[in-house]
Design a protein around this motif. Structure first.
Motif, short mmCIF file in Angstrom:
data_model
loop_
_atom_site.label_atom_id
_atom_site.label_comp_id
_atom_site.label_asym_id
_atom_site.label_seq_id
_atom_site.Cartn_x
_atom_site.Cartn_y
_atom_site.Cartn_z
N VAL A 138 4.89 30.64 3.72
CA VAL A 138 5.58 29.39 3.40
C VAL A 138 7.04 29.67 3.07
CG1 VAL A 138 5.69 27.40 1.85
CG2 VAL A 138 3.48 28.19 2.69
N VAL A 139 7.32 30.79 2.38
CA VAL A 139 8.73 31.18 2.17
C VAL A 139 9.42 31.33 3.52
CG1 VAL A 139 10.30 32.92 1.27
CG2 VAL A 139 8.24 32.36 -0.02
N GLU A 140 8.75 32.00 4.44
CA GLU A 140 9.35 32.23 5.76
C GLU A 140 9.57 30.91 6.51
OE1 GLU A 140 8.76 35.29 9.53
OE2 GLU A 140 7.63 35.56 7.66
N ALA A 141 8.70 29.93 6.27
CA ALA A 141 8.84 28.64 6.93
C ALA A 141 10.07 27.87 6.43
CB ALA A 141 7.58 27.79 6.71
N PHE A 142 10.59 28.25 5.26
CA PHE A 142 11.81 27.63 4.74
C PHE A 142 13.07 28.11 5.48
CE2 PHE A 142 9.73 27.13 0.35
CZ PHE A 142 9.55 25.77 0.51
N GLN A 157 24.18 35.73 11.35
CA GLN A 157 23.22 36.58 12.05
C GLN A 157 23.68 38.01 12.20
OE1 GLN A 157 25.02 34.17 13.37
NE2 GLN A 157 25.74 34.66 15.44
N ASN A 158 24.93 38.28 11.89
CA ASN A 158 25.47 39.64 11.99
C ASN A 158 25.65 40.32 10.64
OD1 ASN A 158 25.79 39.54 14.88
ND2 ASN A 158 27.55 38.20 14.53
N PHE A 159 25.63 39.54 9.56
CA PHE A 159 25.88 40.11 8.25
C PHE A 159 25.21 39.27 7.17
CE2 PHE A 159 28.15 40.68 4.27
CZ PHE A 159 28.36 42.05 4.22
N GLY A 160 24.26 39.87 6.47
CA GLY A 160 23.70 39.26 5.27
C GLY A 160 22.57 38.28 5.46
N ALA A 161 22.51 37.64 6.63
CA ALA A 161 21.46 36.64 6.86
C ALA A 161 20.71 36.93 8.15
CB ALA A 161 22.05 35.24 6.89
N ILE A 162 20.58 38.20 8.48
CA ILE A 162 19.88 38.58 9.71
C ILE A 162 18.44 38.09 9.67
CG2 ILE A 162 19.11 40.54 11.12
CD1 ILE A 162 21.56 42.09 9.98
N HIS A 163 17.77 38.26 8.52
CA HIS A 163 16.37 37.86 8.44
C HIS A 163 16.19 36.36 8.58
CE1 HIS A 163 17.32 36.77 4.26
NE2 HIS A 163 16.12 36.18 4.18
N LEU A 164 17.14 35.58 8.06
CA LEU A 164 17.02 34.13 8.15
C LEU A 164 17.22 33.64 9.59
CD1 LEU A 164 18.87 33.05 4.89
CD2 LEU A 164 16.41 32.98 5.34
N HIS A 165 18.18 34.24 10.28
CA HIS A 165 18.39 33.85 11.68
C HIS A 165 17.19 34.26 12.53
CE1 HIS A 165 22.52 32.23 12.00
NE2 HIS A 165 22.67 32.85 10.84
N ARG A 166 16.66 35.45 12.26
CA ARG A 166 15.48 35.89 13.00
C ARG A 166 14.31 34.94 12.76
NH1 ARG A 166 10.98 37.50 11.30
NH2 ARG A 166 9.53 38.65 12.61
N ASN A 167 14.08 34.59 11.51
CA ASN A 167 12.96 33.71 11.18
C ASN A 167 13.14 32.32 11.76
OD1 ASN A 167 12.03 35.85 9.71
ND2 ASN A 167 12.35 34.93 7.70
N THR A 168 14.38 31.83 11.74
CA THR A 168 14.65 30.46 12.20
C THR A 168 14.29 30.28 13.66
OG1 THR A 168 16.38 30.11 10.54
CG2 THR A 168 16.48 28.74 12.52
N ARG A 169 14.53 31.32 14.46
CA ARG A 169 14.26 31.20 15.89
C ARG A 169 12.79 30.92 16.18
NH1 ARG A 169 17.96 35.58 16.07
NH2 ARG A 169 16.25 37.10 16.19
N GLU A 170 11.91 31.38 15.31
CA GLU A 170 10.48 31.23 15.59
C GLU A 170 9.71 30.59 14.45
OE1 GLU A 170 8.48 35.37 14.41
OE2 GLU A 170 9.81 35.57 16.13
N ALA A 171 10.43 29.92 13.54
CA ALA A 171 9.79 29.42 12.32
C ALA A 171 8.61 28.49 12.59
CB ALA A 171 10.83 28.70 11.45
N GLN A 172 8.81 27.47 13.40
CA GLN A 172 7.73 26.52 13.60
C GLN A 172 6.58 27.11 14.40
OE1 GLN A 172 8.81 22.47 14.07
NE2 GLN A 172 7.07 21.97 15.36
#
Length: 214
Positions: A138-142, A157-172
């Protein structure tokens, strides 16, 4: 500015039911899972707001440290025999790697090596393992909302928020896979009270990590 409360994972009820059994049992298990997910969502919103996640770089770094420790602890759980074969294509290894990159970006140092929790969740029963994984997922879904907010304070996506950009691409798509897998586990080998207790323990672990990194 978008509020954290505007992010919604309630699309979960729209997922077709796939577990075998009578219609009455499917409805009962599915209603329990939906309500549990929404309760997790509400609790996590409160925790993220307590961290003041986007109050500045130090607050965001604190979130990274908490989330990295929590997710790295859980890595063995995704391989737990008690969840197979339903979770055989779901793991958090790439997420942990991306979090490590983000931590290194902000600190300039390699991230710490976190040992898995003892006793290992991988050896626990299906109810316990699933409860912990649901909190993490559920954290990842945010991620779509958190990613947009992270961009506003200078991370991308290149600095500091790599994990969020990665997760966003496949979140749903990922959430749908997790939800269907959770349905199958609950429908075959899961006790509601044990699952609820595991969720409570996972949320408590997050609170302890918050206190340790304050």
């Amino acid at each position: 500015m978008t509020s954290l409360n505007e992010f919604d994972v309630s699309f979960a009820p729209e997922i077709p039911l796939t577990i075998a059994g009578t219609g009455r049992q499917i409805a009962k298990d599915d209603e329990f899972l939906i309500n549990l997910v929404l309760a997790i969502q509400a609790s996590l919103i409160g925790l993220l707001q307590d961290i003041n996640l986007f109050g500045g770089h130090e607050h965001y770094l604190r979130y990274l440290r908490i989330y990295y420790q929590f997710c790295q602890h859980l890595q063995p759980a995704y391989l737990s025999p008690s969840l197979q074969p339903h979770f055989d294509e779901i793991d958090n290894g790439p997420l942990v790697t991306a979090l490590a990159w983000d931590l290194s970006d902000l600190t300039g140092n390699p991230p710490p090596d976190i040992r898995p929790m003892q006793p290992s969740l991988a050896a626990a029963n299906a109810s316990t393992v699933l409860g912990w994984i649901l909190v993490a997922e559920v954290v990842e879904a945010f991620s779509p909302l958190l990613c947009a907010r992270a961009n506003l304070i200078g991370f991308d996506q290149n600095f500091g928020a790599i994990h969020l950009h990665r997760n966003t691409r496949e979140a749903q798509a990922r959430w749908r896979r997790v939800f269907v897998a959770a349905q199958k586990v609950i429908g075959t080998d899961c006790k509601h009270n044990e699952l609820r207790e595991a969720v409570f323990q996972a949320l408590h672990r997050l609170k302890l990590l918050m206190a340790a990194t304050s």
